[in-house]
Scaffold this active site. Structure first.
Site, PDB file in Angstrom:
ATOM      1  N   HIS A 131      94.046  77.906 -10.418  1.00 30.04           N
ATOM      2  CA  HIS A 131      93.786  79.245  -9.663  1.00 30.04           C
ATOM      3  C   HIS A 131      92.659  79.060  -8.208  1.00 30.04           C
ATOM      4  CE1 HIS A 131      90.231  80.453 -11.662  1.00 30.04           C
ATOM      5  NE2 HIS A 131      90.856  79.733 -12.687  1.00 30.04           N
ATOM      6  N   HIS A 140      95.784  64.686   0.018  1.00 27.46           N
ATOM      7  CA  HIS A 140      96.664  64.170  -0.807  1.00 27.46           C
ATOM      8  C   HIS A 140      96.245  64.157  -2.556  1.00 27.46           C
ATOM      9  CE1 HIS A 140      99.311  60.251  -2.397  1.00 27.46           C
ATOM     10  NE2 HIS A 140      99.473  61.356  -3.351  1.00 27.46           N
TER      11      HIS A 140
HETATM   12  C1  LIG Z   1      88.630  53.979  -5.931  1.00 32.31           C
HETATM   13  C2  LIG Z   1      89.671  52.906  -5.145  1.00 32.31           C
HETATM   14  C3  LIG Z   1      90.138  53.674  -3.614  1.00 32.31           C
HETATM   15  C4  LIG Z   1      88.913  51.740  -4.659  1.00 32.31           C
HETATM   16  O1  LIG Z   1      89.598  51.020  -3.938  1.00 32.31           O
HETATM   17  P1  LIG Z   1      88.943  49.657  -3.086  1.00 32.31           P
HETATM   18  O2  LIG Z   1      88.197  50.399  -2.190  1.00 32.31           O
HETATM   19  O3  LIG Z   1      89.898  48.863  -2.666  1.00 32.31           O
HETATM   20  O4  LIG Z   1      88.053  49.134  -4.058  1.00 32.31           O
HETATM   21  P2  LIG Z   1      87.964  47.764  -4.972  1.00 32.31           P
HETATM   22  O5  LIG Z   1      89.523  47.534  -5.488  1.00 32.31           O
HETATM   23  O6  LIG Z   1      87.486  46.658  -4.161  1.00 32.31           O
HETATM   24  O7  LIG Z   1      86.963  48.044  -6.209  1.00 32.31           O
HETATM   25  C5  LIG Z   1      85.657  48.275  -5.966  1.00 32.31           C
HETATM   26  C6  LIG Z   1      85.061  48.398  -7.390  1.00 32.31           C
HETATM   27  O8  LIG Z   1      85.341  49.511  -7.882  1.00 32.31           O
HETATM   28  C7  LIG Z   1      85.808  49.390  -9.008  1.00 32.31           C
HETATM   29  N1  LIG Z   1      86.818  50.324  -9.034  1.00 32.31           N
HETATM   30  C8  LIG Z   1      87.857  50.566  -8.296  1.00 32.31           C
HETATM   31  N2  LIG Z   1      88.694  51.884  -8.477  1.00 32.31           N
HETATM   32  C9  LIG Z   1      88.114  52.297  -9.691  1.00 32.31           C
HETATM   33  C10 LIG Z   1      88.575  53.412 -10.234  1.00 32.31           C
HETATM   34  N3  LIG Z   1      89.531  54.165 -10.184  1.00 32.31           N
HETATM   35  N4  LIG Z   1      87.668  53.797 -11.507  1.00 32.31           N
HETATM   36  C11 LIG Z   1      86.579  52.862 -11.632  1.00 32.31           C
HETATM   37  N5  LIG Z   1      86.363  51.801 -10.948  1.00 32.31           N
HETATM   38  C12 LIG Z   1      87.050  51.575  -9.861  1.00 32.31           C
HETATM   39  C13 LIG Z   1      86.400  48.140  -9.141  1.00 32.31           C
HETATM   40  O9  LIG Z   1      86.682  47.532 -10.565  1.00 32.31           O
HETATM   41  C14 LIG Z   1      85.405  47.396  -8.297  1.00 32.31           C
HETATM   42  O10 LIG Z   1      84.379  47.211  -9.283  1.00 32.31           O
HETATM   43  P3  LIG Z   1      83.418  45.726  -9.146  1.00 32.31           P
HETATM   44  O11 LIG Z   1      82.718  45.672  -7.826  1.00 32.31           O
HETATM   45  O12 LIG Z   1      82.500  45.830 -10.324  1.00 32.31           O
HETATM   46  O13 LIG Z   1      84.512  44.648  -9.227  1.00 32.31           O
HETATM   47  C15 LIG Z   1      91.094  52.489  -5.604  1.00 32.31           C
HETATM   48  O14 LIG Z   1      90.826  51.766  -6.456  1.00 32.31           O
HETATM   49  C16 LIG Z   1      91.718  53.864  -6.321  1.00 32.31           C
HETATM   50  O15 LIG Z   1      91.367  54.273  -7.610  1.00 32.31           O
HETATM   51  N6  LIG Z   1      92.760  54.360  -5.481  1.00 32.31           N
HETATM   52  C17 LIG Z   1      93.550  55.456  -5.961  1.00 32.31           C
HETATM   53  C18 LIG Z   1      94.889  54.960  -6.040  1.00 32.31           C
HETATM   54  C19 LIG Z   1      95.875  56.154  -6.282  1.00 32.31           C
HETATM   55  O16 LIG Z   1      95.475  57.104  -6.900  1.00 32.31           O
HETATM   56  N7  LIG Z   1      97.113  55.965  -5.652  1.00 32.31           N
HETATM   57  C20 LIG Z   1      98.059  56.997  -6.019  1.00 32.31           C
HETATM   58  C21 LIG Z   1      99.218  56.901  -5.147  1.00 32.31           C
HETATM   59  S1  LIG Z   1     100.418  58.051  -5.232  1.00 32.31           S
END
Ligand SMILES: CC(C)(COP(=O)(O)OP(=O)(O)OC[C@H]1O[C@@H](n2cnc3c(N)ncnc32)[C@H](O)[C@@H]1OP(=O)(O)O)[C@@H](O)C(=O)NCCC(=O)NCCS
Length: 202
Positions: A131, A140
């Site tokens: 709410h 998104h």
């Molecule tokens: C957070 C996010 C945007 C980061 O992506 P990125 O910029 O490519 O980052 P990286 O994959 O290079 O990760 C960087 C660091 O953050 C950590 N990390 C990435 N995603 C994380 C998450 N969701 N939670 C906790 N830690 C995360 C990685 O392990 C990495 O740690 P390290 O440096 O110790 O190895 C991505 O992992 C994510 O969660 N995206 C959401 C995807 C989603 O919800 N999609 C739905 C589509 S419908």
């Protein structure tokens, strides 16, 4: 009367959007996509051409089925068309919520009383918008993310899959909140936030 809709983009999200259109009793008549060959089928909808061809299909409504928030904003500015709003019939929408044009509300999403959703948003599968939340245009809310009551989300922000946001917090524009994050404090700087509790990682 059923509406006929052209879908912009033919990737995975487009398949969800096509289902929403069908289940709402409307017709997805074609896809425009710059990367797919004409005649390619997405689900059972044919690719009719590149996005620029939209001018030839003005008798239909349009929806942008592309996950990139900034790209949805850019395209919506360029295209002077009538926009379709895709709401899957299994979504639960309060009569006291508002949803602006071009937005997709996917299966089993919940949008509760007093919530407002901007233009060209994606409220993805099973997301919960409690709410009095306000979601800025081109944002998104990913599958199974949950926003507690009174949360505000700025424009072009993505809340990742399964993330949660505590009640009455504000998340600014152009942020990404990672998968599974738990946001316990408002976020007022653009960036990437992840973890439990969520902290800025980029
Ligand atoms: C957070 C996010 C945007 C980061 O992506 P990125 O910029 O490519 O980052 P990286 O994959 O290079 O990760 C960087 C660091 O953050 C950590 N990390 C990435 N995603 C994380 C998450 N969701 N939670 C906790 N830690 C995360 C990685 O392990 C990495 O740690 P390290 O440096 O110790 O190895 C991505 O992992 C994510 O969660 N995206 C959401 C995807 C989603 O919800 N999609 C739905 C589509 S419908």
């Amino acid at each position: 009367m059923s509406e006929s809709v052209i879908v912009i983009g033919g990737g995975g999200h487009a398949k969800v959007v096509i289902d929403c259109i069908r289940k709402a009793g409307d017709r997805a008549v074609g896809i425009l996509d710059d990367a797919l060959e004409m005649g390619t089928m997405v689900s059972d909808v044919p690719v009719l051409g590149k996005i620029d061809a939209f001018k030839s299909y003005r008798e239909h409504k349009f929806i942008i089925a592309i996950g990139n928030n900034a790209f949805r904003r850019e395209l919506s500015k360029k295209m002077d068309v009538r926009w379709y709003t895709a709401i899957h019939p299994s979504a639960i929408l309060s009569a006291y919520a508002s949803i602006d044009e071009g937005t997709v509300v996917a299966p089993r999403a919940v949008v509760n009383a007093g919530a407002s959703i901007g233009r060209h948003c994606i409220i993805n599968t099973g997301a919960i918008i409690e709410h009095d939340c306000a979601i800025g245009s081109f944002s998104h809310i990913s599958p199974a993310a949950a926003l507690a009551g009174g949360v505000t989300v700025g424009e072009e922000t993505q809340i990742g899959i399964g993330a949660s946001v505590k009640n009455r917090l504000a998340i600014c524009q152009r942020c990404t909140v990672g998968a599974g994050a738990v946001v316990v404090k408002s976020i007022d700087e653009e960036g990437v936030y992840a973890g439990v509790p969520a902290r800025r990682i980029k």
